[in-house]
Scaffold this active site. Structure first.
Site: not given
Length: 229
Positions: A15-16, A79, A103, A136-137, A140, A146-147
């Site tokens: 993934g990225r 993550g 997180a 976001h892009h 996503k 999540g943030t």
């Protein structure tokens, strides 16, 4: 193998974020990526030989990841976002036996934003309403991010309320990540904004967490624990 390095299994390597972590780790003398997994790859065999595993894969992989971590007592850095309540429970149960950094965002700046949002909510009080806007892009998958969910939890806890914090999610272009907390009161407005220009900030934080978690006692840790905030 790098001398005195932390041996890391990277899950979600294709993934990225996985690619960014791999690139940064190649120039970090304290990190050695000894294994890489992606969709369909067995997780347990490489888990046997690592000091920590970093997961940026998919929420549905968490059961297998936690099972392997428990079997080999491997610290985890998670993550990946978008976990269900049941998947959160699996992570929490696993953290009773192995140390886990979990997180929604590994950026140092974003974790300072969490701290600032809490302080602002406490000081401004009930005269101010709060809302969150995140962008976001377009690739996503989860929304809200999540943030943004973490920010909402921070605000609800600080204000001691049960009402949900409004979140507006925008998906467009190649935006790495933008989060704004807006406080609106009588005659004034306060905005706290973090903009990510590169995925490297998240990758650097994840690698920092990977080095930090080794040797820690079992428990569920946040990136703020890693940073000492």
């Amino acid at each position: 193998m790098k001398s005195s390095s932390v041996r890391v299994l990277l899950i979600g390597a294709a993934g990225r974020m996985g690619k960014t972590i791999t690139d940064l780790a190649s120039s970090d003398p304290k990190i050695d990526i000894i294994g890489q997994c992606d969709v369909g790859d067995p997780i347990e065999p490489p888990m046997k030989n690592c000091d920590a595993a970093i997961d940026f894969s998919h929420a549905d992989a968490i059961t297998e990841i936690c099972r392997a971590a428990l079997r080999h007592r491997t610290p985890l850095v998670i993550g990946t976002t978008g976990h269900s309540k049941e998947q959160h429970r699996i992570i929490e149960d696993t953290a009773q036996s192995v140390p886990i950094v979990f997180a929604s965002n590994f950026s140092v700046g974003v974790n300072v934003l969490f701290w600032l949002a809490r302080k602002a909510a406490e000081q401004l009080g009930s005269d101010f309403t709060a809302e969150i806007v995140e962008t976001h892009h377009k690739m996503k998958k989860d929304a809200p991010s999540g943030t943004a969910k973490t920010l909402a939890h921070v605000l609800k806890t600080a204000r001691k309320i049960q009402d949900e914090i409004p979140i507006q999610s925008i998906r467009e272009g190649e935006v790495v990540g933008e989060h704004t907390v807006i406080f609106t009161g009588p005659g004034e407005r306060l905005e706290l904004t973090h903009r990510a220009a590169s995925r490297e900030i998240f990758a650097r934080g994840a690698l920092r967490a990977g080095k930090w978690i080794v040797g820690k006692p079992p428990g569920l840790y946040s990136m703020q624990d890693v940073l000492g905030l």
